[in-house]
Design a protein around this motif. Structure first.
Motif, mmCIF file in Angstrom:
data_model
loop_
_atom_site.group_PDB
_atom_site.id
_atom_site.type_symbol
_atom_site.label_atom_id
_atom_site.label_comp_id
_atom_site.label_asym_id
_atom_site.label_seq_id
_atom_site.Cartn_x
_atom_site.Cartn_y
_atom_site.Cartn_z
ATOM 1 N N LYS A 44 -6.334 87.158 19.637
ATOM 2 C CA LYS A 44 -7.414 87.702 19.997
ATOM 3 C C LYS A 44 -8.344 86.659 20.205
ATOM 4 C CE LYS A 44 -6.866 91.842 17.339
ATOM 5 N NZ LYS A 44 -7.283 92.644 16.235
ATOM 6 N N PRO A 45 -9.326 86.748 21.056
ATOM 7 C CA PRO A 45 -10.424 85.583 21.064
ATOM 8 C C PRO A 45 -10.862 85.217 19.925
ATOM 9 C CG PRO A 45 -10.883 87.641 22.946
ATOM 10 C CD PRO A 45 -9.615 87.972 21.873
ATOM 11 N N GLY A 46 -10.896 83.947 19.696
ATOM 12 C CA GLY A 46 -11.433 83.350 18.457
ATOM 13 C C GLY A 46 -10.474 83.145 17.396
ATOM 14 N N ASP A 47 -9.194 83.591 17.471
ATOM 15 C CA ASP A 47 -8.063 83.515 16.716
ATOM 16 C C ASP A 47 -7.023 82.310 17.174
ATOM 17 O OD1 ASP A 47 -8.861 85.313 14.701
ATOM 18 O OD2 ASP A 47 -7.316 86.864 15.589
ATOM 19 N N CYS A 48 -6.641 81.598 16.221
ATOM 20 C CA CYS A 48 -5.782 80.535 16.831
ATOM 21 C C CYS A 48 -4.116 81.053 17.107
ATOM 22 C CB CYS A 48 -5.773 79.512 15.766
ATOM 23 S SG CYS A 48 -4.901 79.784 14.259
ATOM 24 N N CYS A 49 -3.664 82.081 16.741
ATOM 25 C CA CYS A 49 -2.486 82.275 16.987
ATOM 26 C C CYS A 49 -2.230 83.947 16.550
ATOM 27 C CB CYS A 49 -1.600 81.575 15.968
ATOM 28 S SG CYS A 49 -1.661 82.142 14.083
#
Length: 70
Positions: A44-49
């Protein structure tokens, strides 16, 4: 250094299928294919993985307080 939890229960937002997976300890996982519906999950946007977005536990680098993807 705190104890890192290596497993995460990843949940598909498309069909609800869940699977316990062992996370990579030194890299991000940007894609994950659900074995039930074959949806390819992306962070998701803002998450790294995918584990940070859809897992029960954040990825090992984030748990350790490090930057996940460099």
């Amino acid at each position: 250094m705190k104890k890192v939890i290596p497993n995460s229960l990843i949940s598909c937002p498309n069909c609800g299928h869940q699977k316990l997976e062992v996370m990579p300890t030194d890299a991000c996982q940007w894609f994950y294919e659900c074995e039930a519906c074959h949806e390819v999950l992306k962070p998701k946007p803002g998450d790294c993985c995918v584990y940070c977005s859809y897992g029960s536990v954040k990825c090992p680098p984030i748990q350790d307080g490090s930057s996940c993807c460099g």
